[in-house]
Scaffold this active site. Structure first.
Site, PDB file in Angstrom:
ATOM      1  N   HIS A 163      34.441 -10.721 -69.860  1.00 41.52           N
ATOM      2  CA  HIS A 163      34.754 -11.532 -71.044  1.00 41.52           C
ATOM      3  C   HIS A 163      36.152 -11.125 -71.511  1.00 41.52           C
ATOM      4  O   HIS A 163      36.503  -9.946 -71.424  1.00 41.52           O
ATOM      5  CB  HIS A 163      33.791 -11.224 -72.205  1.00 41.52           C
ATOM      6  CG  HIS A 163      32.475 -11.924 -72.145  1.00 41.52           C
ATOM      7  ND1 HIS A 163      31.313 -11.323 -72.570  1.00 41.52           N
ATOM      8  CD2 HIS A 163      32.144 -13.192 -71.771  1.00 41.52           C
ATOM      9  CE1 HIS A 163      30.316 -12.178 -72.439  1.00 41.52           C
ATOM     10  NE2 HIS A 163      30.779 -13.309 -71.954  1.00 41.52           N
ATOM     11  N   CYS A 258      31.502  -6.955 -78.976  1.00 41.66           N
ATOM     12  CA  CYS A 258      30.371  -7.732 -78.449  1.00 41.66           C
ATOM     13  C   CYS A 258      29.228  -7.820 -79.455  1.00 41.66           C
ATOM     14  O   CYS A 258      28.479  -8.786 -79.463  1.00 41.66           O
ATOM     15  CB  CYS A 258      29.830  -7.099 -77.169  1.00 41.66           C
ATOM     16  SG  CYS A 258      31.007  -6.946 -75.849  1.00 41.66           S
TER      17      CYS A 258
END
Ligand code: ARG
Length: 265
Positions: A163, A258
């Site tokens: 990511h 996250c």
């Protein structure tokens, strides 16, 4: 006041493997997970942030990584289209949550993968979209239309840093922390063209996903155990470094950012 959404680690576990940090058979220490989580939440609150929490749902062990469930700005929520079937329902739970807060929900075409704030990274005024691992490049035109903003696309090419929020951590419009091993040559060039100052995270830092950070004013929230060099560099730009032990959440392939969905005005 910065507003974020978190999810308590009630059902957090390693039940499947969808990134190289996850290993079958890894045990989660639930008490330690709660300690890591509460410490992050309390530090956010002491820094003056508002922390909202979404109710954890059994059967969704990755729900703690709220950054991925979509993207919220003003009165719009763009639902994630997860790559892994195991996580798809999480974004439906998120839709419910944001619908109750009266957000306008945008659902992207099914074939366009999009993992929310895992791959949308913002500095004060710039927007970046990571693609190639979890999110499809095609999402760029949809995001630009829905949000009326220009997105800089950055290709990811290292499965450990799947990511954009695992390898690019902007601190403001001038300065960003990056993990150079996650990007293509073009990606590095784009980052260099957008930020005056680049802080390079080294191997010790990247093993802790140091770029997976959250900033509130001058406070930088980052995984505990970063190198002295990195800490000093952040401080030299005037930041206060707040290190949080994220050991339990690294087992699932995530750190501070996250666990944090920023909700933008
Ligand atoms: N196990 C999760 C996954 O692989 C971790 C997500 C981490 N989140 C993030 N924003 N990088 O999808």
């Amino acid at each position: 006041m910065k507003k974020v959404l978190m999810c308590p680690p009630k059902y957090y576990n390693i039940e499947y493997v969808i990134n190289p940090w996850m290993k079958t058979g890894t045990k989660i220490d639930r008490d330690a997970a709660y300690t890591n989580y509460s410490l992050l939440k309390e530090n956010y609150e002491s820094s003056g942030m508002e922390v909202l929490e979404i109710e954890p749902v059994e059967g969704f062990p990755d729900m703690i990584y709220t950054a991925n469930i979509g993207y919220a700005e003003e009165d719009v929520f763009i639902k994630a289209n997860f790559k892994a079937p195991e996580r798809r329902k999480e974004s439906e739970i998120a839709v419910n949550y944001f619908e109750n807060l009266n957000y306008k929900i945008h659902v992207l075409p099914e074939e366009i993968l999009f993992e929310g704030e895992g791959d949308i990274i913002r500095s004060d005024t710039k927007y970046f979209i990571g693609y190639g691992e979890r999110t499809s490049i095609k999402v760029k035109e949809h995001l630009e239309k829905i949000l009326d903003k220009e997105f800089h696309p950055i290709e990811l090419n290292n499965p450990y840093f799947y990511h954009l929020d695992t390898c690019l951590g902007p601190l403001n419009d001038d300065t960003a922390m990056i993990n150079p091993v996650a990007f293509t040559k073009e990606g590095i060039e784009l980052i260099n063209s957008q930020f005056k100052n680049i802080i390079i995270a080294d191997e010790q830092d990247n093993n802790l996903l140091a770029c997976n950070l959250v900033v509130n004013k001058n406070d930088v929230f980052i995984g505990k155990g970063i190198s002295e060099k990195l800490k000093r560099e952040l401080e030299s730009y005037g930041f206060t470094v707040i290190e949080i032990n994220m050991t339990e959440f690294l087992k699932g392939g995530g750190s501070v950012k996250c666990l944090t969905q920023e909700i933008f005005d």
